[in-house]
Design an enzyme around this catalytic site. Sequence first.
Site, PDB file in Angstrom:
ATOM      1  CG  ASP A 179      -1.733   1.203   1.407  1.00 40.56           C
ATOM      2  OD1 ASP A 179      -2.646   1.388   0.583  1.00 40.56           O
ATOM      3  OD2 ASP A 179      -1.480   1.998   2.334  1.00 40.56           O
ATOM      4  CD  GLU A 195      -2.342   2.356  -3.466  1.00 41.92           C
ATOM      5  OE1 GLU A 195      -3.440   2.895  -3.670  1.00 41.92           O
ATOM      6  OE2 GLU A 195      -1.773   2.411  -2.357  1.00 41.92           O
TER       7      GLU A 195
END
Length: 641
Positions: free
Chosen positions: A241, A310
Amino acid sequence: MAAAHQLTRTTQLLLLCSLLWTQAPSPVMSSLLSAQTEDFIDWWQHAVFYQIYPRSFKDSNGDGIGDLQGVIFKLPYLAETGITATWLSPIFQSPMVDFGYDISDYKSIQPEYGSMTDFEQLVNTATSLGIKIILDFVPNHTSDQHEWFIKSAARDPLYDNFYIWADGKLDNQGVRQPPNNWQSVFYGSAWQWHEQREQYYLHQFTKEQPDLNFRNPAVVRAMDDVLLFWLNKGVAGFRIDALNHLFEDEALPDEPLNGKTTDPLSYDYTQHIYTKDLPEVLTMVQHWRQLLDDYTDKHSEGATRIMMTEAYAGLQVLMDYYEDAGGVRGSQLPFNFHFITDVNENSDARDFVYNIEKWLIYMPRGHTANWVMGNHDKPRVATRFGPTSVDAMNMLLLTLPGVAVTYNGEELGMQDYREISWEDTVDPPARNAGKLDYMKESRDPVRTPFQWNNATNAGFSTAAKTWLPVNPNYLVLNLEAQKQAVKSHYKVYKSLIELRKLPVLRRGRFSIEPLSRAVFAFKRTLKDYNTLVTIINVSAKEQLVNLTDFINRPQKLVVEVAGVDSVYAPGDFSFLTNNRTDNPQLRLAPRAGLVLSYEQSGMSVQRRLMVKQLIKSFNVVLVALLMYNLWRHKWTKVNFN
Ligand SMILES: [Ca+2]
Ligand SMILES: [Ca+2]
């Protein structure tokens, strides 16, 4: 002598023919070659990764919140759809300020989602159904409730340097101010004063999400330990993330102004040159890759453990994640968000082609492309490109080379629910934006519960109130209805996943062209297999498409997959073959697509194999003739002497 001479010539000719024919590979050899090539495709390289947002997937105990037992209950649905890999948004212990992206214990399951036993059951059930589980790894920040942060705030020597702490500065009036002009992605200063420690701490997201200090080797070790913990639980890898926010410039300089807004609290106020995409990020990516590769080597009974990352970053930054200029490998799948960020419903065919080609041109050799069509942070496909484009976008996603990433609900064409009231709004950036502007920032519309059927709460939950309201269109738009309908988005999606099993889609070559401003087409070709062609009309008008140039006049085109609005159905082929003109035309509805196949040489694979078999048999006869001639020649010679 003349007869003998003649025979020798025939023998030579036969010998030559025989040699020539033995150069052609036999069908057995071809299939061996194919099998070897196939072996080089690892499990993840052609997978469809299905993103589950667990909070909204399925509620098993009627509290209005999705949970792990809900996911377990629906795993057979994924298997039946043909999904072999998932990634789950965070399921770890969290105060839920940012719905799981604020983690207070990386090694515990959030109680409202279930227990560690539930998680183990989830992995076991998934494994038995042939589905890999990828977990979300959130390294940039913890929750402010994490024990590390509490100890760091108390200046515990072991944790003192775990976060980014800084003294403020006094302004002209002698009032304390944050150390610099950095803002949070979610609005407002990125600095929060901590009364106990009497220092500011950095938070690139909400103030309840303090940034970890990855310049501290103890932090790196602690996070490695988290990865190993879940690898030992049997996960196949991680989605990482907010990767590019991992490091900040240690000198904490002000960032230059952007000029996009005059609001100094907006994230758009400055250019994030000291807080994003720092070179140190790449070294962490490579460090984690090494950890995963080492783990795979030591536990060779399992699959290759992978990472997907990401980062909304520039193309060259993302390509370095794959592999840097020195050949050091990093992320297997640096998420390609270009279908989300670089094209929209106003883009024309050239924009799409350019968008697809640029990834493939920049991608280092030997790596695998990936295409992300949606996620829990961005508007859904039906909302970005219009509801009639759902099938075409899934055709695009699932027939391009490499990995496809689908956000849950996109297989049904679920739509953003933008009527959520301020009172029901829970997303932090939306709450920060206030009652007037909340809908511009809110990610709640893309996170509403999955629409399983037309029962209460779309079959998601039996609760009186769900954590986010269900989109009222569930009465017509739901999985059950789409399973029963003759044509549906779900059926199109499922047939595309089935089609992906074809070798031509697994490892066929790729070429793409805009055929006009409205339509583009690409083909996948592989020796001995039918060629597949995907045609997409990105315009809002019906288009008549002439494919003659693009596919070089094939003898027969067959429809493999057609959208719900198409005049064609799978198996149709007469529209081109029966056309007597040299100008065959295909009819494409607004924002519709088609997947077609054709026999490249005009001969089917079976027929081609049959011909090869015939050649082989003929070869045997030739050799026999040759032997006979040699024998007869010798016998003649003996007689003459
Ligand atoms: Ca529940
Ligand atoms: Ca950071």
